[in-house]
Motif scaffolding. Structure first.
Motif, PDB file in Angstrom:
ATOM      1  N   LEU A  79       0.712  -1.128  -0.036  1.00 53.28           N
ATOM      2  CA  LEU A  79      -0.056  -0.012   0.082  1.00 53.28           C
ATOM      3  C   LEU A  79       1.039   1.279   0.077  1.00 53.28           C
ATOM      4  CD1 LEU A  79      -2.882   1.383   0.423  1.00 53.28           C
ATOM      5  CD2 LEU A  79      -2.493   1.488   2.698  1.00 53.28           C
ATOM      6  N   VAL A  80       0.698   1.932  -0.965  1.00 52.24           N
ATOM      7  CA  VAL A  80       1.479   3.402  -0.988  1.00 52.24           C
ATOM      8  C   VAL A  80       0.475   4.505  -0.968  1.00 52.24           C
ATOM      9  CG1 VAL A  80       2.839   4.818  -2.365  1.00 52.24           C
ATOM     10  CG2 VAL A  80       3.064   2.480  -2.854  1.00 52.24           C
ATOM     11  N   LEU A  81       0.486   5.414   0.048  1.00 53.82           N
ATOM     12  CA  LEU A  81      -0.311   6.367   0.411  1.00 53.82           C
ATOM     13  C   LEU A  81       0.328   7.608  -0.148  1.00 53.82           C
ATOM     14  CD1 LEU A  81      -1.373   5.455   3.958  1.00 53.82           C
ATOM     15  CD2 LEU A  81      -2.986   5.390   1.839  1.00 53.82           C
ATOM     16  N   LEU A  87      -0.017  12.883  -7.820  1.00 51.42           N
ATOM     17  CA  LEU A  87       1.241  12.142  -7.417  1.00 51.42           C
ATOM     18  C   LEU A  87       0.900  10.474  -7.267  1.00 51.42           C
ATOM     19  CD1 LEU A  87       4.124  12.366  -6.265  1.00 51.42           C
ATOM     20  CD2 LEU A  87       3.274  12.413  -4.279  1.00 51.42           C
ATOM     21  N   ALA A  88      -0.382  10.069  -6.947  1.00 54.24           N
ATOM     22  CA  ALA A  88      -0.706   8.648  -6.817  1.00 54.24           C
ATOM     23  C   ALA A  88      -0.644   8.156  -8.095  1.00 54.24           C
ATOM     24  CB  ALA A  88      -2.107   8.676  -6.452  1.00 54.24           C
ATOM     25  N   SER A  89      -1.171   9.021  -9.277  1.00 53.32           N
ATOM     26  CA  SER A  89      -1.259   8.404 -10.579  1.00 53.32           C
ATOM     27  C   SER A  89       0.502   8.151 -11.105  1.00 53.32           C
ATOM     28  CB  SER A  89      -1.664   9.077 -11.792  1.00 53.32           C
ATOM     29  OG  SER A  89      -2.949   9.311 -11.315  1.00 53.32           O
ATOM     30  N   LEU A 129      -0.745  -1.300  -4.437  1.00 45.27           N
ATOM     31  CA  LEU A 129      -2.118  -0.257  -4.594  1.00 45.27           C
ATOM     32  C   LEU A 129      -1.532   1.023  -4.271  1.00 45.27           C
ATOM     33  CD1 LEU A 129      -5.034   0.244  -4.768  1.00 45.27           C
ATOM     34  CD2 LEU A 129      -5.274   0.013  -2.410  1.00 45.27           C
ATOM     35  N   VAL A 130      -1.986   2.161  -4.941  1.00 50.01           N
ATOM     36  CA  VAL A 130      -1.329   3.482  -4.574  1.00 50.01           C
ATOM     37  C   VAL A 130      -2.715   4.217  -4.544  1.00 50.01           C
ATOM     38  CG1 VAL A 130       0.100   5.429  -5.223  1.00 50.01           C
ATOM     39  CG2 VAL A 130       0.585   3.133  -6.493  1.00 50.01           C
ATOM     40  N   ALA A 131      -2.807   5.038  -3.481  1.00 47.50           N
ATOM     41  CA  ALA A 131      -4.042   5.594  -2.949  1.00 47.50           C
ATOM     42  C   ALA A 131      -3.784   6.822  -2.256  1.00 47.50           C
ATOM     43  CB  ALA A 131      -4.888   4.605  -1.977  1.00 47.50           C
ATOM     44  N   THR A 132      -5.176   7.744  -2.494  1.00 49.23           N
ATOM     45  CA  THR A 132      -5.034   9.027  -1.613  1.00 49.23           C
ATOM     46  C   THR A 132      -6.064   8.448  -0.348  1.00 49.23           C
ATOM     47  OG1 THR A 132      -7.136   9.752  -2.773  1.00 49.23           O
ATOM     48  CG2 THR A 132      -5.164  10.714  -3.297  1.00 49.23           C
ATOM     49  N   PRO A 133      -5.617   9.007   0.749  1.00 46.46           N
ATOM     50  CA  PRO A 133      -6.102   8.527   2.069  1.00 46.46           C
ATOM     51  C   PRO A 133      -7.734   8.434   2.152  1.00 46.46           C
ATOM     52  CG  PRO A 133      -4.365  10.066   2.456  1.00 46.46           C
ATOM     53  CD  PRO A 133      -4.636  10.287   1.123  1.00 46.46           C
ATOM     54  N   GLY A 134      -8.414   9.498   1.705  1.00 49.92           N
ATOM     55  CA  GLY A 134      -9.737   9.765   1.778  1.00 49.92           C
ATOM     56  C   GLY A 134     -10.576   8.641   0.953  1.00 49.92           C
ATOM     57  N   ILE A 304      -1.264  24.302  -6.415  1.00 49.94           N
ATOM     58  CA  ILE A 304      -2.001  23.158  -6.124  1.00 49.94           C
ATOM     59  C   ILE A 304      -1.936  22.181  -7.108  1.00 49.94           C
ATOM     60  CG2 ILE A 304      -4.131  22.245  -5.417  1.00 49.94           C
ATOM     61  CD1 ILE A 304      -4.532  24.891  -3.856  1.00 49.94           C
ATOM     62  N   ALA A 305      -2.229  22.897  -8.317  1.00 45.46           N
ATOM     63  CA  ALA A 305      -2.385  21.816  -9.438  1.00 45.46           C
ATOM     64  C   ALA A 305      -1.115  21.085  -9.798  1.00 45.46           C
ATOM     65  CB  ALA A 305      -3.179  22.521 -10.721  1.00 45.46           C
ATOM     66  N   ALA A 306      -0.200  21.946  -9.740  1.00 44.54           N
ATOM     67  CA  ALA A 306       1.212  21.257 -10.092  1.00 44.54           C
ATOM     68  C   ALA A 306       1.772  20.477  -9.157  1.00 44.54           C
ATOM     69  CB  ALA A 306       1.999  22.776 -10.180  1.00 44.54           C
ATOM     70  N   ARG A 307       1.282  20.416  -7.862  1.00 46.86           N
ATOM     71  CA  ARG A 307       1.907  19.515  -7.096  1.00 46.86           C
ATOM     72  C   ARG A 307       1.897  18.076  -7.514  1.00 46.86           C
ATOM     73  NH1 ARG A 307      -1.291  19.948  -1.764  1.00 46.86           N
ATOM     74  NH2 ARG A 307      -1.219  22.053  -1.884  1.00 46.86           N
ATOM     75  N   GLY A 308       3.128  17.618  -7.384  1.00 45.13           N
ATOM     76  CA  GLY A 308       3.124  16.183  -7.682  1.00 45.13           C
ATOM     77  C   GLY A 308       3.225  15.717  -9.121  1.00 45.13           C
ATOM     78  N   ILE A 309       3.352  16.902  -9.946  1.00 47.84           N
ATOM     79  CA  ILE A 309       3.494  16.698 -11.339  1.00 47.84           C
ATOM     80  C   ILE A 309       4.987  16.212 -11.712  1.00 47.84           C
ATOM     81  CG2 ILE A 309       3.874  17.804 -13.632  1.00 47.84           C
ATOM     82  CD1 ILE A 309       1.630  19.541 -12.926  1.00 47.84           C
ATOM     83  N   ASP A 310       5.106  15.335 -12.372  1.00 54.66           N
ATOM     84  CA  ASP A 310       6.344  14.537 -12.521  1.00 54.66           C
ATOM     85  C   ASP A 310       6.746  14.584 -14.025  1.00 54.66           C
ATOM     86  OD1 ASP A 310       8.801  13.629 -12.576  1.00 54.66           O
ATOM     87  OD2 ASP A 310       7.974  11.692 -11.753  1.00 54.66           O
ATOM     88  N   VAL A 311       7.084  15.524 -14.655  1.00 53.06           N
ATOM     89  CA  VAL A 311       7.324  15.593 -15.961  1.00 53.06           C
ATOM     90  C   VAL A 311       8.905  15.773 -16.253  1.00 53.06           C
ATOM     91  CG1 VAL A 311       6.971  16.519 -18.249  1.00 53.06           C
ATOM     92  CG2 VAL A 311       5.062  16.160 -16.632  1.00 53.06           C
TER      93      VAL A 311
END
Ligand code: AMP
Length: 508
Positions: A79-81, A87-89, A129-134, A304-311
């Motif tokens: 499990l990856v939170l 970021l999850a994707s 499984l990669v997931a956001t907590p909610g 906020i939208a850019a957070r976790g963008i990994d390009v």
């Protein structure tokens, strides 16, 4: 120089890495992988851009391959939170890439999309499984997921999770995991809530720390251009035409501002896409994909939208608006110069943003060189000098009459050390509550993730991280900005929800 073969990785994984063009492990990989292969718990102090995903994904994949078994229905082996959908994707994508031809099931679940496909996928059993907590908790509550057989837990961006109010969710999730497990935490900073979680959830962890901010920044050619607000769009067009950047990420403060930039570039015949919380998940993924593929070389984003963008391969970061939170600047420019490349960071600074620029320069302990660009209305360096001198003297009006304000709503830099906040105050800056705006956006049928995030106050009152007095919105700048460009309430909510990584301070 270490290479991957010396870390103990299997020939299969080494082949994948070679195919990916990875020749040398990054510091977090070199330090973490050998420990993780022996099964030690790990606390990694590292942020996105350091190669931390491979640092945890590779040893996990090796573990799964060494002990192949089909996950039972409704369970996951790993499990990856992750704090955000993006970021999850990206983590799931990295697992798929590094898994190569290994027959592993990787799934990602987050809010804002339908439950049924997720429930169906979970029912088949998942390796990773990669997931956001909610959304994960929703599945636990609905008993569509059982964590009692999970072998490995990864908590990524732990500090952001806590900032976003996920502490209770994390505790609820970890309570469902077996006590005997392999646990890995990654966090860019170590606020006391993260230390508390570490003490409770990790067993004798090895601690690995990398400090990418300053080293990354050294490979980024930074400059600031003083420009009148109304000329920023023309300036952006000029820069894009002149510098022909290969892949550019442009930051605006508001969602509305992002859309306006797309339109104005369009009028100049320059194609770009925007990604922000008002876009549906589908639109965001499409925009990201066309940016990633190079089809749309310019992406306009909010923090906020850019957070976790990994390009990979972002050549230029342009701060169309300077962030009012200096740490956001460090985080923004860190999107370029990844994995050994060089990058360019250009910041537009209007009269009202000068206080923000001073805050950024204080945080990064360097003066960002200013370029004199009169062609699009930029002020001259001399103007800057004069203005700054006045400001330091505690002088009068700057930037056309309106006194700039810092995050705290105080005049920044206006004499008496007014611009310098203590670390404690800086950490007490607005964080949290990103889920309200971001996760509700474009989410038909409103997932429970949104309600959860939106209703929750910022975590960690003990560290001065509690909700901002009088609401979540930083005073001053956001109001100014809103009235100036006509952005509505949703824009200010996004501003208020801005969260950031605390940049390590140089030399201290
Ligand atoms: P991360 O910090 O996990 O987001 O990784 C940052 C970027 O660096 C990703 O795009 C990875 O594909 C890339 N990367 C990770 N490890 C290496 C490596 N050892 N060599 C080259 N690129 C890497």
């Amino acid at each position: 120089m270490t290479d991957f073969a010396t870390l103990g990785l299997s020939p299969t994984l080494l082949q994948v890495l070679a195919a990916e063009g990875y020749t040398t492990p990054t510091p977090i990989q070199a330090q973490a992988i050998p420990h993780l292969l022996t099964g030690r718990d790990l606390l990694g102090i590292a942020q996105t851009g350091t190669g931390k995903t491979a640092a945890f994904a590779l040893p996990i994949l090796q573990r799964l391959a060494a002990n192949p078994r089909k996950p039972s229905r409704g369970t996951c082996r790993v499990l990856v939170l992750s704090p955000t959908r993006e970021l999850a994707s990206q983590i799931a994508e990295s697992f798929r890439t590094y898994a190569g031809t290994m027959p592993l099931g990787v799934a990602v679940i987050f809010g804002g999309v339908g439950y049924k496909p997720q429930t169906d996928r979970l029912a088949r059993g998942v390796d990773v499984l990669v997931a956001t907590p909610g959304r994960l908790i929703d599945h636990l509550d609905q008993r569509t997921l059982d964590l009692s057989k999970t072998e490995v837990l990864v908590l990524d961006e732990a500090d952001r999770m806590l900032d976003m109010g996920f502490i209770r969710d994390i505790r609820k999730i970890t309570a469902k995991l077996p006590k005997e497990r392999h646990s890995l935490f990654f966090s860019a900073t170590m606020p006391s809530e993260v230390s508390g979680l570490v003490a409770d959830l990790l067993h004798d962890p090895v601690r690995v720390e990398v400090t990418p901010v300053s080293t990354t920044a050294e490979r980024i050619a930074q400059r600031v251009i003083f420009v009148e607000t109304g000329r920023k769009r023309a300036l952006l067009g000029d820069i894009i035409r002149e510098e022909k950047p290969a892949r550019t990420l442009v930051f605006t403060r508001t969602k509305h501002g992002a859309d306006k930039v797309v339109k104005s570039l369009e009028q100049e015949g320059i194609a770009s896409v925007a990604i922000h919380g008002n876009k549906s998940q589908n639109q965001r993924e499409k925009a990201l994909e066309s940016f990633r593929s190079g089809q749309a070389p310019i992406l306009i984003a909010t923090d906020i939208a850019a957070r976790g963008i990994d390009v990979d391969g972002i050549t230029h970061v342009i701060n169309f608006d300077l962030p009012n939170i200096p740490e956001s600047y460090v985080h923004r420019i860190g999107r370029t110069a990844r994995a050994g490349a060089e990058g360019v960071a250009i910041s537009f600074c209007d009269a009202e943003e000068r206080a923000f620029l001073r805050d950024i320069e204080k945080l990064t302990r360097q003066q960002i060189p200013a370029t004199d660009r009169r062609i699009a209305g930029g002020e001259s360096l001399e103007t800057r000098e004069a203005t700054e001198t006045n400001g330091r003297r505690g002088g009068g009006q700057r930037g056309g009459g309106r006194p700039p304000r810092g995050r705290s709503g105080q005049r920044a830099g206006g004499g008496g050390g007014g611009g310098l906040r203590s670390d404690q105050q800086q950490r007490g800056a607005p964080r949290a509550d990103k889920p309200r705006d971001e996760r509700s956006a474009g989410a038909p049928g409103r997932p429970r993730d949104d309600r959860r995030g939106g209703a929750k106050p910022a975590a960690g009152a003990g560290e001065g991280r509690g909700p901002r007095k009088g609401g979540q919105q930083p005073r001053g700048r956001s109001d100014d900005h809103r009235s100036r460009d006509g952005a509505g309430a949703s824009a200010s909510a996004e501003i208020g929800g801005m969260s950031f990584l605390q940049a390590p301070r140089r030399g201290g």
